[in-house]
Scaffold this motif. Structure first.
Motif, PDB file in Angstrom:
ATOM      1  N   ASP A  76     -11.519 -33.110  35.348  1.00 39.91           N
ATOM      2  CA  ASP A  76     -12.607 -32.997  34.385  1.00 39.91           C
ATOM      3  C   ASP A  76     -12.250 -31.850  33.438  1.00 39.91           C
ATOM      4  OD1 ASP A  76     -13.425 -30.558  35.618  1.00 39.91           O
ATOM      5  OD2 ASP A  76     -14.949 -31.552  36.820  1.00 39.91           O
ATOM      6  N   ASP A  77     -13.202 -31.360  32.682  1.00 40.32           N
ATOM      7  CA  ASP A  77     -12.885 -30.327  31.696  1.00 40.32           C
ATOM      8  C   ASP A  77     -12.600 -28.962  32.316  1.00 40.32           C
ATOM      9  OD1 ASP A  77     -15.620 -30.194  32.424  1.00 40.32           O
ATOM     10  OD2 ASP A  77     -16.125 -29.157  30.573  1.00 40.32           O
ATOM     11  N   GLN A  78     -12.924 -28.770  33.601  1.00 37.68           N
ATOM     12  CA  GLN A  78     -12.748 -27.467  34.242  1.00 37.68           C
ATOM     13  C   GLN A  78     -11.678 -27.420  35.319  1.00 37.68           C
ATOM     14  OE1 GLN A  78     -16.515 -25.253  35.132  1.00 37.68           O
ATOM     15  NE2 GLN A  78     -17.373 -27.302  34.826  1.00 37.68           N
ATOM     16  N   VAL A  79     -11.482 -28.534  36.035  1.00 36.22           N
ATOM     17  CA  VAL A  79     -10.580 -28.533  37.193  1.00 36.22           C
ATOM     18  C   VAL A  79      -9.674 -29.754  37.203  1.00 36.22           C
ATOM     19  CG1 VAL A  79     -12.195 -27.212  38.648  1.00 36.22           C
ATOM     20  CG2 VAL A  79     -12.197 -29.710  38.749  1.00 36.22           C
ATOM     21  N   LEU A  80      -8.624 -29.640  38.001  1.00 39.20           N
ATOM     22  CA  LEU A  80      -7.694 -30.730  38.249  1.00 39.20           C
ATOM     23  C   LEU A  80      -7.429 -30.743  39.742  1.00 39.20           C
ATOM     24  CD1 LEU A  80      -5.616 -32.850  37.218  1.00 39.20           C
ATOM     25  CD2 LEU A  80      -4.001 -30.964  36.964  1.00 39.20           C
ATOM     26  N   ALA A  81      -7.407 -31.930  40.352  1.00 36.72           N
ATOM     27  CA  ALA A  81      -7.092 -32.073  41.772  1.00 36.72           C
ATOM     28  C   ALA A  81      -5.929 -33.047  41.908  1.00 36.72           C
ATOM     29  CB  ALA A  81      -8.304 -32.577  42.540  1.00 36.72           C
ATOM     30  N   PHE A  82      -4.969 -32.669  42.755  1.00 35.60           N
ATOM     31  CA  PHE A  82      -3.782 -33.501  42.941  1.00 35.60           C
ATOM     32  C   PHE A  82      -3.233 -33.306  44.354  1.00 35.60           C
ATOM     33  CE2 PHE A  82      -2.719 -29.539  40.821  1.00 35.60           C
ATOM     34  CZ  PHE A  82      -1.658 -29.031  41.556  1.00 35.60           C
ATOM     35  N   HIS A  83      -2.395 -34.249  44.786  1.00 36.11           N
ATOM     36  CA  HIS A  83      -1.777 -34.173  46.108  1.00 36.11           C
ATOM     37  C   HIS A  83      -0.752 -33.041  46.150  1.00 36.11           C
ATOM     38  CE1 HIS A  83      -3.386 -37.918  47.807  1.00 36.11           C
ATOM     39  NE2 HIS A  83      -3.275 -38.410  46.583  1.00 36.11           N
ATOM     40  N   ASP A  84      -0.758 -32.281  47.249  1.00 35.07           N
ATOM     41  CA  ASP A  84       0.224 -31.222  47.456  1.00 35.07           C
ATOM     42  C   ASP A  84       1.599 -31.856  47.679  1.00 35.07           C
ATOM     43  OD1 ASP A  84       1.832 -29.138  48.911  1.00 35.07           O
ATOM     44  OD2 ASP A  84      -0.041 -28.021  48.773  1.00 35.07           O
ATOM     45  N   ILE A  85       2.651 -31.270  47.104  1.00 34.13           N
ATOM     46  CA  ILE A  85       3.998 -31.846  47.260  1.00 34.13           C
ATOM     47  C   ILE A  85       4.616 -31.509  48.617  1.00 34.13           C
ATOM     48  CG2 ILE A  85       4.466 -31.939  44.785  1.00 34.13           C
ATOM     49  CD1 ILE A  85       6.304 -29.464  45.214  1.00 34.13           C
ATOM     50  N   ALA A  86       4.032 -30.579  49.358  1.00 34.01           N
ATOM     51  CA  ALA A  86       4.506 -30.225  50.695  1.00 34.01           C
ATOM     52  C   ALA A  86       3.311 -30.233  51.644  1.00 34.01           C
ATOM     53  CB  ALA A  86       5.188 -28.863  50.681  1.00 34.01           C
ATOM     54  N   PRO A  87       2.762 -31.413  51.932  1.00 38.13           N
ATOM     55  CA  PRO A  87       1.503 -31.488  52.688  1.00 38.13           C
ATOM     56  C   PRO A  87       1.601 -30.917  54.092  1.00 38.13           C
ATOM     57  CG  PRO A  87       2.500 -33.659  52.452  1.00 38.13           C
ATOM     58  CD  PRO A  87       3.305 -32.724  51.617  1.00 38.13           C
ATOM     59  N   GLN A  88       0.537 -30.229  54.481  1.00 41.88           N
ATOM     60  CA  GLN A  88       0.413 -29.664  55.822  1.00 41.88           C
ATOM     61  C   GLN A  88      -0.529 -30.485  56.688  1.00 41.88           C
ATOM     62  OE1 GLN A  88       2.378 -26.867  56.656  1.00 41.88           O
ATOM     63  NE2 GLN A  88       3.220 -27.523  54.685  1.00 41.88           N
ATOM     64  N   ALA A  89      -1.023 -31.597  56.149  1.00 45.21           N
ATOM     65  CA  ALA A  89      -1.904 -32.515  56.859  1.00 45.21           C
ATOM     66  C   ALA A  89      -1.743 -33.883  56.197  1.00 45.21           C
ATOM     67  CB  ALA A  89      -3.357 -32.037  56.769  1.00 45.21           C
TER      68      ALA A  89
END
Length: 112
Positions: free
Chosen positions: A21-34
């Motif tokens: 959205d205009d304030q945040v971005l969410a994406f998958h971690d490239i080195a997932p711990q779960a």
């Protein structure tokens, strides 16, 4: 500025985005711990939690609310973990605040 997350926000580096959205971005971690490991970052560059100001209060709440909404959307209502690291001793490796949302396995403490 040579900030990895700012480059992702600017579209200079690709990411597997889940939400924006205009304030945040969410994406998958490239080195997932779960099995599910999402990063929620503000689009505004803030280096560490210690650099937040009172003017950033609503943004900080929006980061947390976004993580909660993503956890629900990803089917994680049974449990999940959110983590924010601060500075080297706190485990921070990218100096742009970000919240880790981890789920889809038993989250133990200490992590492992």
């Amino acid at each position: 500025m040579d900030c990895l997350f700012c480059k992702i926000v600017a579209g200079e580096i690709p990411a597997r985005k889940l939400y924006e959205d205009d304030q945040v971005l969410a994406f998958h971690d490239i080195a997932p711990q779960a099995p599910l490991h999402i990063l929620v970052i503000p689009k505004k560059h803030i280096s560490t939690l210690l650099d937040l100001s009172a003017a950033d209060t609503a943004l900080a709440g929006h980061i947390l609310f976004t993580a909660q909404r993503l956890a629900k959307d990803q089917g994680c209502a049974e449990g999940f973990r959110v983590v924010m690291n601060c500075n080297e001793l706190g485990g921070q490796t990218v100096y742009h605040i970000h919240m880790h949302l981890m789920a889809k396995r038993q989250m133990t403490w200490p992590p492992g």
